[in-house]
Scaffold this active site. Structure first.
Site, PDB file in Angstrom:
ATOM      1  N   SER A 114       1.043  -1.109  -0.183  1.00 37.11           N
ATOM      2  CA  SER A 114      -0.041   0.062   0.049  1.00 37.11           C
ATOM      3  C   SER A 114       0.763   1.227  -0.186  1.00 37.11           C
ATOM      4  O   SER A 114       2.159   0.646   0.472  1.00 37.11           O
ATOM      5  CB  SER A 114      -0.198   0.118   1.538  1.00 37.11           C
TER       6      SER A 114
HETATM    7  N1  SAH Z   1      -0.071  -4.618   4.287  1.00 36.17           N
HETATM    8  C1  SAH Z   1       1.178  -4.955   3.301  1.00 36.17           C
HETATM    9  C2  SAH Z   1       0.264  -4.919   1.640  1.00 36.17           C
HETATM   10  C3  SAH Z   1      -0.575  -6.024   2.310  1.00 36.17           C
HETATM   11  S1  SAH Z   1      -1.535  -5.976   0.176  1.00 36.17           S
HETATM   12  C4  SAH Z   1       2.180  -4.662   3.310  1.00 36.17           C
HETATM   13  O1  SAH Z   1       2.623  -3.383   4.094  1.00 36.17           O
HETATM   14  O2  SAH Z   1       2.945  -4.459   2.172  1.00 36.17           O
HETATM   15  C5  SAH Z   1      -2.858  -7.489   0.703  1.00 36.17           C
HETATM   16  C6  SAH Z   1      -2.207  -8.679   0.523  1.00 36.17           C
HETATM   17  O3  SAH Z   1      -2.993  -9.380   1.214  1.00 36.17           O
HETATM   18  C7  SAH Z   1      -1.283  -9.516  -0.077  1.00 36.17           C
HETATM   19  O4  SAH Z   1      -0.005  -9.994   0.506  1.00 36.17           O
HETATM   20  C8  SAH Z   1      -2.098 -10.819  -0.645  1.00 36.17           C
HETATM   21  O5  SAH Z   1      -1.329 -12.055  -0.985  1.00 36.17           O
HETATM   22  C9  SAH Z   1      -3.171 -10.999   1.059  1.00 36.17           C
HETATM   23  N2  SAH Z   1      -3.667 -11.715   1.033  1.00 36.17           N
HETATM   24  C10 SAH Z   1      -4.861 -11.824   0.356  1.00 36.17           C
HETATM   25  N3  SAH Z   1      -5.930 -12.406   0.798  1.00 36.17           N
HETATM   26  C11 SAH Z   1      -5.438 -13.085   1.678  1.00 36.17           C
HETATM   27  C12 SAH Z   1      -5.609 -13.808   2.817  1.00 36.17           C
HETATM   28  N4  SAH Z   1      -7.403 -14.852   3.459  1.00 36.17           N
HETATM   29  N5  SAH Z   1      -5.234 -14.370   4.097  1.00 36.17           N
HETATM   30  C13 SAH Z   1      -3.796 -13.766   4.285  1.00 36.17           C
HETATM   31  N6  SAH Z   1      -3.202 -12.039   2.949  1.00 36.17           N
HETATM   32  C14 SAH Z   1      -4.520 -12.888   2.094  1.00 36.17           C
END
Ligand code: SAH
Length: 231
Positions: free
Chosen positions: A65
């Site tokens: 993000s």
């Molecule tokens: N907070 C992160 C950015 C997250 S982007 C940072 O600081 O870099 C969203 C993330 O959610 C992705 O890595 C994706 O793989 C994960 N995601 C999607 N569905 C998910 C689920 N059911 N459980 C855990 N992670 C999930």
């Protein structure tokens, strides 16, 4: 000027800009932003991109993000983190957002007996390793635990949580997350359609267990997959 000095300069410019635009207000949040080296979380991207106000692509087709989104989600108005809280993040990605939270609930250099902890669940195995390495490199492994799994089910092992933050968009708030939130706790999650804009919803669990919801703003997040996410 060394590369490190240039990065510090860029970081300070971003912090000044966020203060002016209202994304950064509380002192504990500003301190956390200053403390966490975002350049250690951006993988193959050039280091100077670390303090650009935009999301960055990492591998496995995922994005980190934009920093203003992290600032907004950790603000007093949104999750209002305090030292000592136990928190859950869904969507660990690079580990950056979790590190910023860790720096607020367990500040570097403060009394460790008062430290809180953050558990972050990531579904993509490659990103679990990436986040763990980044967090170790940046000095947060002692306050952040990265778990490989489907975060739409929460992480019941360490529940209940003071705060839950979801970094991927869901069709609705997954029920397990509501169950795993402490009475008096708060949860933030983008809710809406996949691939469209969603609303950033803040849900507060009242002492009697009922949920009060409000919308903070429109956002565009990658989809939450898994049992209570999009198929
Ligand atoms: N907070 C992160 C950015 C997250 S982007 C940072 O600081 O870099 C969203 C993330 O959610 C992705 O890595 C994706 O793989 C994960 N995601 C999607 N569905 C998910 C689920 N059911 N459980 C855990 N992670 C999930």
């Amino acid at each position: 000027m060394s590369d490190d000095e240039k990065l510090t300069g860029r970081k300070e410019e971003l912090i000044a800009h966020y203060k002016q635009s209202g994304y950064l207000q509380a002192e504990n949040v500003i301190r956390a932003f200053r403390a966490v080296p975002r350049e250690k979380f951006i993988g193959p991207n050039p280091k100077q991109f670390a303090y650009h106000d935009r999301p960055l692509s990492i591998f496995s087709n995922q994005t980190i993000s934009a920093p203003h989104m992290v600032a907004m989600m950790v603000s007093k108005k949104c999750l209002d983190f305090n030292v000592g809280e136990v928190c859950l993040e869904i969507g660990g990605g690079s580990g950056y957002h979790a590190a910023v939270i860790a720096e607020i609930i367990a500040p570097t250099g403060s009394d460790k007996t008062k430290w809180g902890h953050i558990y972050t669940v990531e579904i993509v195995e490659k990103l679990v390793d990436f986040a763990r390495e980044n967090l170790k490199e940046a000095g947060y492994s002692d306050r952040v635990t990265v778990i490989h799994g489907d975060g739409s089910l929460g992480y019941p092992e360490k529940a209940p949580y003071d705060k839950i933050t979801v970094a991927a968009a869901a069709p609705e708030i997954p029920q397990p997350l509501i169950v795993q939130l402490k009475p008096g706790g708060r949860l933030v999650i983008p809710v809406g359609k996949k691939g469209f804009y969603q609303e950033l919803i803040i849900a507060k669990k009242l002492k009697n267990g009922t949920i009060s919801k409000s919308s903070m703003c429109g956002v565009a997040f990658v989809p939450l997959i898994g049992e209570h996410g999009f198929s």
